[in-house]
Motif scaffolding. Structure first.
Motif, PDB file in Angstrom:
ATOM      1  N   PRO A 148       0.832  -1.212   0.000  1.00  0.00           N
ATOM      2  CA  PRO A 148       0.000   0.000   0.000  1.00  0.00           C
ATOM      3  C   PRO A 148       0.857   1.248   0.000  1.00  0.00           C
ATOM      4  CG  PRO A 148      -0.033  -1.064   2.152  1.00  0.00           C
ATOM      5  CD  PRO A 148       0.656  -2.001   1.233  1.00  0.00           C
ATOM      6  N   GLU A 149       0.340   2.305  -0.594  1.00  0.00           N
ATOM      7  CA  GLU A 149       1.093   3.543  -0.651  1.00  0.00           C
ATOM      8  C   GLU A 149       0.157   4.740  -0.597  1.00  0.00           C
ATOM      9  OE1 GLU A 149       3.215   3.299  -4.347  1.00  0.00           O
ATOM     10  OE2 GLU A 149       1.443   3.678  -5.549  1.00  0.00           O
ATOM     11  N   VAL A 150       0.735   5.857  -0.193  1.00  0.00           N
ATOM     12  CA  VAL A 150       0.025   7.124  -0.186  1.00  0.00           C
ATOM     13  C   VAL A 150       0.133   7.724  -1.588  1.00  0.00           C
ATOM     14  CG1 VAL A 150      -0.021   9.447   0.795  1.00  0.00           C
ATOM     15  CG2 VAL A 150       0.573   7.476   2.251  1.00  0.00           C
ATOM     16  N   THR A 151      -0.975   8.189  -2.113  1.00  0.00           N
ATOM     17  CA  THR A 151      -0.943   8.818  -3.425  1.00  0.00           C
ATOM     18  C   THR A 151      -1.353  10.284  -3.304  1.00  0.00           C
ATOM     19  OG1 THR A 151      -3.210   8.124  -3.932  1.00  0.00           O
ATOM     20  CG2 THR A 151      -1.433   6.641  -4.601  1.00  0.00           C
ATOM     21  N   GLN A 152      -0.852  11.085  -4.227  1.00  0.00           N
ATOM     22  CA  GLN A 152      -1.154  12.502  -4.215  1.00  0.00           C
ATOM     23  C   GLN A 152      -1.442  12.985  -5.630  1.00  0.00           C
ATOM     24  OE1 GLN A 152       2.396  13.531  -1.170  1.00  0.00           O
ATOM     25  NE2 GLN A 152       1.120  15.317  -1.706  1.00  0.00           N
ATOM     26  N   THR A 153      -2.397  13.880  -5.741  1.00  0.00           N
ATOM     27  CA  THR A 153      -2.701  14.499  -7.021  1.00  0.00           C
ATOM     28  C   THR A 153      -2.954  15.988  -6.845  1.00  0.00           C
ATOM     29  OG1 THR A 153      -5.052  13.943  -6.739  1.00  0.00           O
ATOM     30  CG2 THR A 153      -3.702  12.429  -8.063  1.00  0.00           C
ATOM     31  N   PRO A 154      -2.613  16.807  -7.828  1.00  0.00           N
ATOM     32  CA  PRO A 154      -1.816  16.441  -9.001  1.00  0.00           C
ATOM     33  C   PRO A 154      -0.342  16.319  -8.630  1.00  0.00           C
ATOM     34  CG  PRO A 154      -2.209  18.789  -9.001  1.00  0.00           C
ATOM     35  CD  PRO A 154      -2.935  18.240  -7.789  1.00  0.00           C
ATOM     36  N   SER A 155       0.464  15.883  -9.547  1.00  0.00           N
ATOM     37  CA  SER A 155       1.899  15.823  -9.269  1.00  0.00           C
ATOM     38  C   SER A 155       2.514  17.217  -9.358  1.00  0.00           C
ATOM     39  CB  SER A 155       2.586  14.867 -10.244  1.00  0.00           C
ATOM     40  OG  SER A 155       2.347  15.277 -11.578  1.00  0.00           O
ATOM     41  N   HIS A 156       1.924  18.054 -10.206  1.00  0.00           N
ATOM     42  CA  HIS A 156       2.412  19.429 -10.357  1.00  0.00           C
ATOM     43  C   HIS A 156       1.223  20.343 -10.567  1.00  0.00           C
ATOM     44  CE1 HIS A 156       5.399  22.387 -12.502  1.00  0.00           C
ATOM     45  NE2 HIS A 156       5.020  22.811 -11.310  1.00  0.00           N
ATOM     46  N   GLN A 157       1.167  21.410  -9.779  1.00  0.00           N
ATOM     47  CA  GLN A 157       0.087  22.381  -9.871  1.00  0.00           C
ATOM     48  C   GLN A 157       0.697  23.763 -10.052  1.00  0.00           C
ATOM     49  OE1 GLN A 157      -3.616  21.910  -9.021  1.00  0.00           O
ATOM     50  NE2 GLN A 157      -3.583  23.882 -10.057  1.00  0.00           N
ATOM     51  N   VAL A 158       0.267  24.428 -11.110  1.00  0.00           N
ATOM     52  CA  VAL A 158       0.704  25.809 -11.335  1.00  0.00           C
ATOM     53  C   VAL A 158      -0.498  26.708 -11.126  1.00  0.00           C
ATOM     54  CG1 VAL A 158       1.747  27.439 -12.941  1.00  0.00           C
ATOM     55  CG2 VAL A 158       2.423  25.018 -13.003  1.00  0.00           C
ATOM     56  N   THR A 159      -0.321  27.758 -10.364  1.00  0.00           N
ATOM     57  CA  THR A 159      -1.430  28.649 -10.071  1.00  0.00           C
ATOM     58  C   THR A 159      -0.930  30.079  -9.999  1.00  0.00           C
ATOM     59  OG1 THR A 159      -3.332  29.014  -8.614  1.00  0.00           O
ATOM     60  CG2 THR A 159      -1.229  28.562  -7.553  1.00  0.00           C
ATOM     61  N   GLN A 160      -1.841  31.001 -10.168  1.00  0.00           N
ATOM     62  CA  GLN A 160      -1.477  32.413 -10.055  1.00  0.00           C
ATOM     63  C   GLN A 160      -1.643  32.883  -8.617  1.00  0.00           C
ATOM     64  OE1 GLN A 160      -3.817  34.504 -13.034  1.00  0.00           O
ATOM     65  NE2 GLN A 160      -2.064  34.456 -14.432  1.00  0.00           N
ATOM     66  N   MET A 161      -0.830  33.796  -8.253  1.00  0.00           N
ATOM     67  CA  MET A 161      -0.877  34.388  -6.916  1.00  0.00           C
ATOM     68  C   MET A 161      -2.293  34.876  -6.619  1.00  0.00           C
ATOM     69  SD  MET A 161       1.806  37.253  -5.557  1.00  0.00           S
ATOM     70  CE  MET A 161       1.333  38.384  -6.833  1.00  0.00           C
ATOM     71  N   GLY A 162      -2.764  34.565  -5.416  1.00  0.00           N
ATOM     72  CA  GLY A 162      -4.098  34.969  -5.017  1.00  0.00           C
ATOM     73  C   GLY A 162      -5.171  33.933  -5.275  1.00  0.00           C
ATOM     74  N   GLN A 163      -4.851  32.937  -6.089  1.00  0.00           N
ATOM     75  CA  GLN A 163      -5.826  31.889  -6.379  1.00  0.00           C
ATOM     76  C   GLN A 163      -5.847  30.847  -5.264  1.00  0.00           C
ATOM     77  OE1 GLN A 163      -7.931  31.792  -9.244  1.00  0.00           O
ATOM     78  NE2 GLN A 163      -7.197  33.923  -9.197  1.00  0.00           N
ATOM     79  N   GLU A 164      -6.955  30.141  -5.198  1.00  0.00           N
ATOM     80  CA  GLU A 164      -7.097  29.032  -4.256  1.00  0.00           C
ATOM     81  C   GLU A 164      -6.636  27.740  -4.905  1.00  0.00           C
ATOM     82  OE1 GLU A 164     -10.835  28.390  -1.833  1.00  0.00           O
ATOM     83  OE2 GLU A 164     -11.009  26.672  -3.208  1.00  0.00           O
ATOM     84  N   VAL A 165      -5.956  26.903  -4.145  1.00  0.00           N
ATOM     85  CA  VAL A 165      -5.586  25.580  -4.646  1.00  0.00           C
ATOM     86  C   VAL A 165      -5.982  24.524  -3.622  1.00  0.00           C
ATOM     87  CG1 VAL A 165      -3.682  26.337  -6.091  1.00  0.00           C
ATOM     88  CG2 VAL A 165      -3.237  25.733  -3.721  1.00  0.00           C
TER      89      VAL A 165
END
Lengths: 113, 115
Positions: free
Chosen positions: B2-19
């Motif tokens: 078993p393993e921990v998974t994470q998504t996305p692998s890479h997230q690009v966002t603009q300053m002030g945005q919510e992620v």
């Protein structure tokens, strides 16, 4: 504040050599220490741990040594293999039951075939 | 295994945005964690979570951050208004027991880039 740090940022060895990665800590209240391996693109992976009431612990091809007098921790890897190439972090916790860890900066181990 | 998974692998966002960064912990684990690693720096603890509430949080985890377990499998980290200095690798981890620090399993991380 007190922190955990590493002496050597990069260590290059030949395949088959023994590797020693060092870590200095300054918090005398630290009770529990862990070594992690982090391969490129992956999260930290637990290697071995040691409590402050021990000075040595052995695992498979790895040994951790703790010298409380000089606040020094080391990780020895026997017969280093190319697959051991990674960044190695030490981490400490002041309370072994505590879920937070303070990590060191890491040492890059490069193993040449 | 078993393993921990994470998504996305890479997230690009603009300053002030919510992620929202997502993690799926190991299924029988009860304790969940977020860490971050700014490029070239140490891994830093952000928050731990158990029984649908925050157990511990660091000084980094200010009001801009929140965590949630919206269902039985996901564990999320939300950053409400991203800043340039939020750019980092974010690691999720999970463990079955709180007291066994050595048994935290880390995911591969999400690289967040704030532009």
């Amino acid at each position: 504040g007190e922190s955990v740090g590493l002496h050597l940022p990069t260590l290059s060895v030949q395949e088959g050599d023994n590797s020693i990665i060092n870590c200095a800590y300054s918090n005398s209240a630290s009770d529990y220490f862990i070594w992690y391996k982090q391969e490129s693109g992956k999260g930290p992976q637990f290697i071995i741990d040691i409590r402050s009431n021990m000075d040595k612990r052995q695992g498979q091809r790895v040994t951790v040594l703790l010298n409380k007098t000089v606040k020094h921790l080391s990780l020895q890897i026997a017969a280093t293999q190319p697959g051991d190439s990674a960044v190695y972090f030490c981490a400490e916790s002041p309370n072994s039951g505590y879920s937070t860890l303070t990590f060191g900066k890491g040492t890059m181990l490069l193993v040449s075939p | 295994e078993p393993e921990v998974t994470q998504t996305p692998s890479h997230q690009v966002t603009q300053m002030g945005q919510e992620v929202i960064l997502r993690c799926v912990p190991i299924s029988n684990h009860l304790y969940f964690y977020w860490y971050r690693q700014i490029l070239g720096q140490k891994v830093e603890f952000l928050v731990s979570f158990y029984n649908n509430e925050i157990s511990e949080k660091s000084e980094i985890f200010d009001d801009q951050f929140s965590v949630e377990r919206p269902d039985g499998s996901n564990f999320t980290l939300k950053i409400r208004s991203t800043k340039l200095e939020d750019s980092a690798m974010y690691f999720c981890a999970s463990s079955e027991y709180r007291d066994r620090v050595s048994e935290q399993y880390f995911g591969p991380g999400t690289r967040l880039t704030v532009t």
